[in-house]
Design a protein around this motif. Structure first.
Motif, PDB file in Angstrom:
ATOM      1  N   LYS A  50       0.865  -1.178   0.000  1.00 22.87           N
ATOM      2  CA  LYS A  50       0.000   0.000   0.000  1.00 22.87           C
ATOM      3  C   LYS A  50       0.898   1.223   0.000  1.00 22.87           C
ATOM      4  O   LYS A  50       1.743   1.384   0.882  1.00 22.87           O
ATOM      5  N   LEU A  51       0.733   2.079  -1.004  1.00 26.08           N
ATOM      6  CA  LEU A  51       1.510   3.308  -1.139  1.00 26.08           C
ATOM      7  C   LEU A  51       0.591   4.487  -0.843  1.00 26.08           C
ATOM      8  O   LEU A  51      -0.434   4.658  -1.512  1.00 26.08           O
ATOM      9  N   ILE A  52       0.946   5.279   0.158  1.00 29.94           N
ATOM     10  CA  ILE A  52       0.129   6.428   0.550  1.00 29.94           C
ATOM     11  C   ILE A  52       0.974   7.699   0.468  1.00 29.94           C
ATOM     12  O   ILE A  52       2.045   7.772   1.076  1.00 29.94           O
ATOM     13  N   ASP A  53       0.471   8.676  -0.281  1.00 30.59           N
ATOM     14  CA  ASP A  53       1.110   9.982  -0.342  1.00 30.59           C
ATOM     15  C   ASP A  53       0.270  10.941   0.504  1.00 30.59           C
ATOM     16  O   ASP A  53      -0.599  11.655  -0.005  1.00 30.59           O
ATOM     17  N   GLY A  54       0.530  10.946   1.804  1.00 30.22           N
ATOM     18  CA  GLY A  54      -0.266  11.739   2.722  1.00 30.22           C
ATOM     19  C   GLY A  54      -0.153  13.218   2.499  1.00 30.22           C
ATOM     20  O   GLY A  54      -1.102  13.975   2.747  1.00 30.22           O
ATOM     21  N   ASP A  55       1.000  13.666   2.025  1.00 30.29           N
ATOM     22  CA  ASP A  55       1.204  15.092   1.760  1.00 30.29           C
ATOM     23  C   ASP A  55       0.276  15.603   0.670  1.00 30.29           C
ATOM     24  O   ASP A  55      -0.396  16.620   0.818  1.00 30.29           O
ATOM     25  N   VAL A  56       0.231  14.891  -0.443  1.00 29.63           N
ATOM     26  CA  VAL A  56      -0.509  15.373  -1.609  1.00 29.63           C
ATOM     27  C   VAL A  56      -2.016  15.184  -1.439  1.00 29.63           C
ATOM     28  O   VAL A  56      -2.809  16.043  -1.811  1.00 29.63           O
ATOM     29  N   VAL A  57      -2.407  14.067  -0.853  1.00 29.69           N
ATOM     30  CA  VAL A  57      -3.833  13.786  -0.700  1.00 29.69           C
ATOM     31  C   VAL A  57      -4.457  14.649   0.398  1.00 29.69           C
ATOM     32  O   VAL A  57      -5.665  14.896   0.405  1.00 29.69           O
ATOM     33  N   THR A 180       5.092   4.081 -13.721  1.00 31.72           N
ATOM     34  CA  THR A 180       3.849   4.736 -14.103  1.00 31.72           C
ATOM     35  C   THR A 180       2.636   3.843 -13.838  1.00 31.72           C
ATOM     36  O   THR A 180       1.541   4.341 -13.557  1.00 31.72           O
ATOM     37  N   ASP A 181       2.823   2.531 -13.897  1.00 37.41           N
ATOM     38  CA  ASP A 181       1.744   1.610 -13.538  1.00 37.41           C
ATOM     39  C   ASP A 181       1.480   1.664 -12.029  1.00 37.41           C
ATOM     40  O   ASP A 181       0.331   1.583 -11.594  1.00 37.41           O
ATOM     41  N   VAL A 182       2.548   1.819 -11.246  1.00 37.61           N
ATOM     42  CA  VAL A 182       2.380   1.981  -9.797  1.00 37.61           C
ATOM     43  C   VAL A 182       1.591   3.249  -9.500  1.00 37.61           C
ATOM     44  O   VAL A 182       0.654   3.250  -8.694  1.00 37.61           O
ATOM     45  N   TYR A 183       1.941   4.356 -10.146  1.00 36.45           N
ATOM     46  CA  TYR A 183       1.179   5.593  -9.975  1.00 36.45           C
ATOM     47  C   TYR A 183      -0.298   5.364 -10.311  1.00 36.45           C
ATOM     48  O   TYR A 183      -1.196   5.797  -9.585  1.00 36.45           O
ATOM     49  N   ARG A 184      -0.526   4.716 -11.433  1.00 34.80           N
ATOM     50  CA  ARG A 184      -1.899   4.540 -11.939  1.00 34.80           C
ATOM     51  C   ARG A 184      -2.768   3.778 -10.942  1.00 34.80           C
ATOM     52  O   ARG A 184      -3.944   4.103 -10.745  1.00 34.80           O
ATOM     53  N   ARG A 185      -2.190   2.782 -10.294  1.00 26.54           N
ATOM     54  CA  ARG A 185      -2.968   1.933  -9.396  1.00 26.54           C
ATOM     55  C   ARG A 185      -3.030   2.438  -7.954  1.00 26.54           C
ATOM     56  O   ARG A 185      -3.988   2.174  -7.235  1.00 26.54           O
ATOM     57  N   HIS A 186      -1.977   3.162  -7.520  1.00 19.69           N
ATOM     58  CA  HIS A 186      -1.902   3.548  -6.113  1.00 19.69           C
ATOM     59  C   HIS A 186      -2.208   5.021  -5.840  1.00 19.69           C
ATOM     60  O   HIS A 186      -2.547   5.371  -4.709  1.00 19.69           O
ATOM     61  N   LEU A 187      -2.046   5.886  -6.839  1.00 21.79           N
ATOM     62  CA  LEU A 187      -2.129   7.326  -6.604  1.00 21.79           C
ATOM     63  C   LEU A 187      -3.218   7.955  -7.475  1.00 21.79           C
ATOM     64  O   LEU A 187      -3.653   7.371  -8.462  1.00 21.79           O
ATOM     65  N   ASP A 188      -3.620   9.159  -7.095  1.00 20.11           N
ATOM     66  CA  ASP A 188      -4.560   9.947  -7.885  1.00 20.11           C
ATOM     67  C   ASP A 188      -3.739  10.933  -8.719  1.00 20.11           C
ATOM     68  O   ASP A 188      -3.244  11.938  -8.204  1.00 20.11           O
ATOM     69  N   ILE A 189      -3.612  10.637 -10.014  1.00 20.97           N
ATOM     70  CA  ILE A 189      -2.765  11.439 -10.895  1.00 20.97           C
ATOM     71  C   ILE A 189      -3.201  12.908 -10.907  1.00 20.97           C
ATOM     72  O   ILE A 189      -2.367  13.817 -11.063  1.00 20.97           O
ATOM     73  N   SER A 190      -4.477  13.163 -10.720  1.00 19.75           N
ATOM     74  CA  SER A 190      -4.990  14.523 -10.797  1.00 19.75           C
ATOM     75  C   SER A 190      -4.506  15.405  -9.644  1.00 19.75           C
ATOM     76  O   SER A 190      -4.670  16.631  -9.699  1.00 19.75           O
ATOM     77  N   LYS A 191      -3.909  14.816  -8.630  1.00 19.15           N
ATOM     78  CA  LYS A 191      -3.422  15.584  -7.479  1.00 19.15           C
ATOM     79  C   LYS A 191      -2.029  16.165  -7.709  1.00 19.15           C
ATOM     80  O   LYS A 191      -1.534  16.941  -6.888  1.00 19.15           O
ATOM     81  N   TYR A 192      -1.383  15.770  -8.813  1.00 19.11           N
ATOM     82  CA  TYR A 192       0.008  16.165  -9.030  1.00 19.11           C
ATOM     83  C   TYR A 192       0.085  17.244 -10.094  1.00 19.11           C
ATOM     84  O   TYR A 192      -0.398  17.077 -11.217  1.00 19.11           O
ATOM     85  N   PHE A 193       0.717  18.347  -9.727  1.00 18.28           N
ATOM     86  CA  PHE A 193       0.805  19.509 -10.602  1.00 18.28           C
ATOM     87  C   PHE A 193       2.173  20.160 -10.424  1.00 18.28           C
ATOM     88  O   PHE A 193       2.678  20.285  -9.305  1.00 18.28           O
ATOM     89  N   GLN A 194       2.778  20.556 -11.543  1.00 16.90           N
ATOM     90  CA  GLN A 194       3.981  21.391 -11.495  1.00 16.90           C
ATOM     91  C   GLN A 194       3.855  22.479 -12.544  1.00 16.90           C
ATOM     92  O   GLN A 194       3.436  22.215 -13.682  1.00 16.90           O
ATOM     93  N   ALA A 195       4.223  23.698 -12.174  1.00 18.64           N
ATOM     94  CA  ALA A 195       4.011  24.863 -13.028  1.00 18.64           C
ATOM     95  C   ALA A 195       4.595  24.719 -14.443  1.00 18.64           C
ATOM     96  O   ALA A 195       3.979  25.185 -15.401  1.00 18.64           O
ATOM     97  N   PRO A 196       5.775  24.101 -14.633  1.00 15.54           N
ATOM     98  CA  PRO A 196       6.339  24.039 -15.998  1.00 15.54           C
ATOM     99  C   PRO A 196       5.678  23.004 -16.898  1.00 15.54           C
ATOM    100  O   PRO A 196       5.926  23.005 -18.106  1.00 15.54           O
ATOM    101  N   HIS A 197       4.862  22.096 -16.326  1.00 16.87           N
ATOM    102  CA  HIS A 197       4.379  20.949 -17.094  1.00 16.87           C
ATOM    103  C   HIS A 197       2.918  21.098 -17.485  1.00 16.87           C
ATOM    104  O   HIS A 197       2.110  21.696 -16.761  1.00 16.87           O
ATOM    105  N   LEU A 198       2.568  20.491 -18.615  1.00 17.25           N
ATOM    106  CA  LEU A 198       1.168  20.346 -18.969  1.00 17.25           C
ATOM    107  C   LEU A 198       0.482  19.464 -17.929  1.00 17.25           C
ATOM    108  O   LEU A 198       1.118  18.612 -17.314  1.00 17.25           O
ATOM    109  N   PHE A 199      -0.803  19.650 -17.766  1.00 14.92           N
ATOM    110  CA  PHE A 199      -1.553  18.894 -16.752  1.00 14.92           C
ATOM    111  C   PHE A 199      -2.567  17.986 -17.440  1.00 14.92           C
ATOM    112  O   PHE A 199      -3.276  18.426 -18.346  1.00 14.92           O
ATOM    113  N   PRO A 200      -2.645  16.716 -17.003  1.00 15.42           N
ATOM    114  CA  PRO A 200      -1.797  16.085 -15.991  1.00 15.42           C
ATOM    115  C   PRO A 200      -0.482  15.592 -16.589  1.00 15.42           C
ATOM    116  O   PRO A 200      -0.418  15.225 -17.750  1.00 15.42           O
ATOM    117  N   PHE A 201       0.536  15.590 -15.749  1.00 20.44           N
ATOM    118  CA  PHE A 201       1.847  15.111 -16.183  1.00 20.44           C
ATOM    119  C   PHE A 201       2.206  13.859 -15.384  1.00 20.44           C
ATOM    120  O   PHE A 201       1.529  13.484 -14.431  1.00 20.44           O
TER     121      PHE A 201
END
Length: 261
Positions: A50-57, A180-201
């Motif tokens: 189980k991967l939890i990103d408590g900061d971003v969520v 990227t498969d780990v991100y897809r299954r464990h994280l909410d991609i829509s929570k990640y943003f960086q100013a230089p990148h297109l969204f979602p990145f």
């Protein structure tokens, strides 16, 4: 084994898993990339992760404790930073108290000050120094702690410092599943943003370490990858991952290669 990998919550918009630990001034957030690679490796060897990103969520420490109790981990891997250290240790101690699991701290700060960190709490069982992926895997495989390179651990208040772990080889880099498969299954991609990148990145590694490694502002080559040089994986495999993103995550607008070069 059940392995919980945690980027613990701290203050609003704090970035712990980047090349520097700080509160973002642009609302940016970084993927917990090192934890995610470790998660994929553990899953490849049939461990329950189980991967939890408590900061971003935006989870609270109480939310994290609830998640930990429900998951009931055998091992809890916590990514720490110097600026959030007392907070991170406090969460680790509470998880230890509520689940009894084996606590491992990881991240850049663990390569700098591991003796003070592990000596500062009687509930921290161990620290993985440097590139920690295979150190965590060997713990999950129940290898004798004395023989796990890169591990600093404690038993009956005595601290043991094992031999350093060799840098990941190109062959080991190729063994990791697509992060990227780990991100897809464990994280909410829509929570990640960086100013230089297109969204979602999305971002990924094609290798580890840096061929230069002297930039004063860049954390990883001075800590996790210190003195390891640049080790690259197989190019064909990287291209396969790009096609994977295109097929399975067509909503992704930009791919950022996060290598230290």
């Amino acid at each position: 084994m059940n392995v919980l990998l945690l980027n613990p919550p701290f203050v609003s918009q704090f970035i712990r898993s980047s090349r520097w630990a700080a509160v973002s001034v642009s609302g940016s957030s970084w993927y917990p990339i090192y934890l995610a690679y470790c998660a994929g490796l553990l899953e490849k060897y049939n461990h329950c992760v189980k991967l939890i990103d408590g900061d971003v969520v935006g989870l609270s420490s109480e939310d994290i404790l609830h998640e930990a109790k429900v998951f009931n981990p055998d091992i809890c891997v916590i990514y720490i930073s110097d600026k959030s250290l007392s907070n991170d240790i406090n969460i680790a101690e509470k998880i230890k108290e509520s689940t009894g699991c084996f606590i491992v701290l990881v991240g850049p700060w663990c390569s700098c000050d591991y003796m003070n960190i592990i000596g500062g709490s009687n509930k921290i069982d161990s620290i993985a120094v440097g590139e920690f992926d295979y150190t965590i895997l060997e713990l999950a495989e129940e290898k004798n702690k004395n023989s796990i390179n890169g591990l600093v651990w404690k038993e009956k208040n005595k601290i043991y410092i094992n031999a350093p772990r060799s840098p990941l080889s190109s062959e080991q880099i190729d063994e990791f599943p697509f992060v990227t498969d780990v991100y897809r299954r464990h994280l909410d991609i829509s929570k990640y943003f960086q100013a230089p990148h297109l969204f979602p990145f999305i971002d990924l590694f094609t290798g580890r370490g840096c061929s230069w490694g002297k930039c004063s502002f860049c954390l990883w080559p001075h800590t996790i990858n210190k003195g390891t040089g640049y080790r690259i994986g197989n190019l064909d495999r990287t291209i396969e991952e790009l096609f994977y993103i295109k097929e399975k995550m067509p909503y992704v607008k930009e791919i950022f290669i996060q290598d230290d070069t």
